[in-house]
Design an enzyme around this catalytic site. Structure first.
Site, PDB file in Angstrom:
ATOM      1  N   SER A  36       0.849  -1.190   0.000  1.00 61.61           N
ATOM      2  CA  SER A  36       0.000   0.000   0.000  1.00 61.61           C
ATOM      3  C   SER A  36       0.886   1.241   0.000  1.00 61.61           C
ATOM      4  O   SER A  36       2.065   1.184   0.373  1.00 61.61           O
ATOM      5  CB  SER A  36      -0.869   0.006   1.258  1.00 61.61           C
ATOM      6  OG  SER A  36      -1.496   1.250   1.463  1.00 61.61           O
ATOM      7  N   TYR A  51      -1.439  -0.464  10.838  1.00 58.09           N
ATOM      8  CA  TYR A  51      -1.518  -0.777   9.408  1.00 58.09           C
ATOM      9  C   TYR A  51      -0.236  -0.339   8.702  1.00 58.09           C
ATOM     10  O   TYR A  51       0.333  -1.095   7.910  1.00 58.09           O
ATOM     11  CB  TYR A  51      -2.740  -0.089   8.794  1.00 58.09           C
ATOM     12  CG  TYR A  51      -2.950  -0.403   7.332  1.00 58.09           C
ATOM     13  CD1 TYR A  51      -3.277  -1.687   6.916  1.00 58.09           C
ATOM     14  CD2 TYR A  51      -2.838   0.599   6.366  1.00 58.09           C
ATOM     15  CE1 TYR A  51      -3.467  -1.972   5.580  1.00 58.09           C
ATOM     16  CE2 TYR A  51      -3.033   0.315   5.023  1.00 58.09           C
ATOM     17  CZ  TYR A  51      -3.354  -0.963   4.632  1.00 58.09           C
ATOM     18  OH  TYR A  51      -3.552  -1.251   3.294  1.00 58.09           O
TER      19      TYR A  51
END
Length: 254
Positions: free
Chosen positions: A149, A162
């Site tokens: 990501s 995350y």
């Protein structure tokens, strides 16, 4: 790129929706036989029907790859049923957001187990088979693609855990690349920005609302955009390795 992956076998984790589903469909269109892995069997069965209706082949593998034994079993089932393994797309993951001080322990544990440990479990189990495929026709090269990501490049408040998992995926991928690249096992990192998937829907309601406000009217990527990038990576000639792809929506600034 049609049929560039004929006679190959690909395993896609997190294939029950979003990027994983789109990637499985794309690799099948590229000619690969595709093993599709996730926890939701009903979603996998529906995806397998789509792949078969398009004239390709699919194997459903129900597994939670955050569990080491299930991750290894996922790989072994694929090889046992389909005979080889040329491509692995580690896509399974969750994005559970929120300030560190308020984040439930179960959310932290789930992300660490799935986003990072699960990816490592699958990679370890797959490596012997990828090494073997890299020595054999039809391609004499194999691919391990790890879906990360933008959050693996920069840290943001409200996404600490995350961010940590995705930074970890990046570090793991680069170190592993150095270990196996001389064997023609290519390790690639694909880092999407905002994508229109169900990823945010797994968050608590207040987090979903805050995220929607932050994104505003941004026109996000579609899952197919990321699948196209993965297809590009794994269909390069044997002498070409695309090790990192960052793909953002045009309007995304960070």
């Amino acid at each position: 790129m049609a049929q560039r992956l004929r006679e190959t076998v690909a395993l896609v984790t997190g294939a029950s929706s979003g990027i994983g589903e789109a990637t499985a469909l794309q690799l099948a269109a590229d000619g690969a036989t595709v093993a599709i892995a996730a926890r939701r069997e009903d979603r996998l069965d529906e995806l397998a029907r789509k792949i078969r209706d398009a004239g390709a082949h699919a194997l459903v593998v129900v597994a939670d790859v955050s569990d080491r034994e299930q991750a290894a079993g996922c790989v072994e089932t694929t090889v046992g049923e389909l005979g080889r393994l040329d491509i692995v797309v580690n896509n399974a993951g969750q994005m559970l957001l929120g300030p560190v001080a308020e984040q439930p322990a179960e959310e932290i544990d789930r992300m660490l187990a799935l986003n990072l440990q699960g990816l490592i479990h699958v990679s370890q189990a797959a490596l012997p088979h990828l090494r073997s495929a890299a020595q054999d026709p039809p391609r004499r090269v194999a691919d391990l693609v790890n879906v990360s990501s933008v959050a693996g490049r920069r840290a943001n408040a409200g996404a600490a855990v995350y961010n940590a998992t995705k930074h970890g995926v990046g570090a793991f991928s680069e170190a592993l690349r150095q270990e196996v690249t001389r064997e023609h096992v290519r390790v690639s990192l694909v880092e999407p920005g905002a994508v229109a998937t169900e990823l945010l829907s797994h968050n608590r309601p207040e987090i979903q609302e805050a995220s929607a406000r932050r994104l505003g009217d941004l026109d996000p990527l579609r899952a197919q955009d990321v699948a196209d990038a993965i297809s590009f990576v794994v269909t390069r000639p044997r002498h070409v390795a695309v090790n990192e792809v960052l793909v953002r929506p045009t309007e995304q600034q960070q």
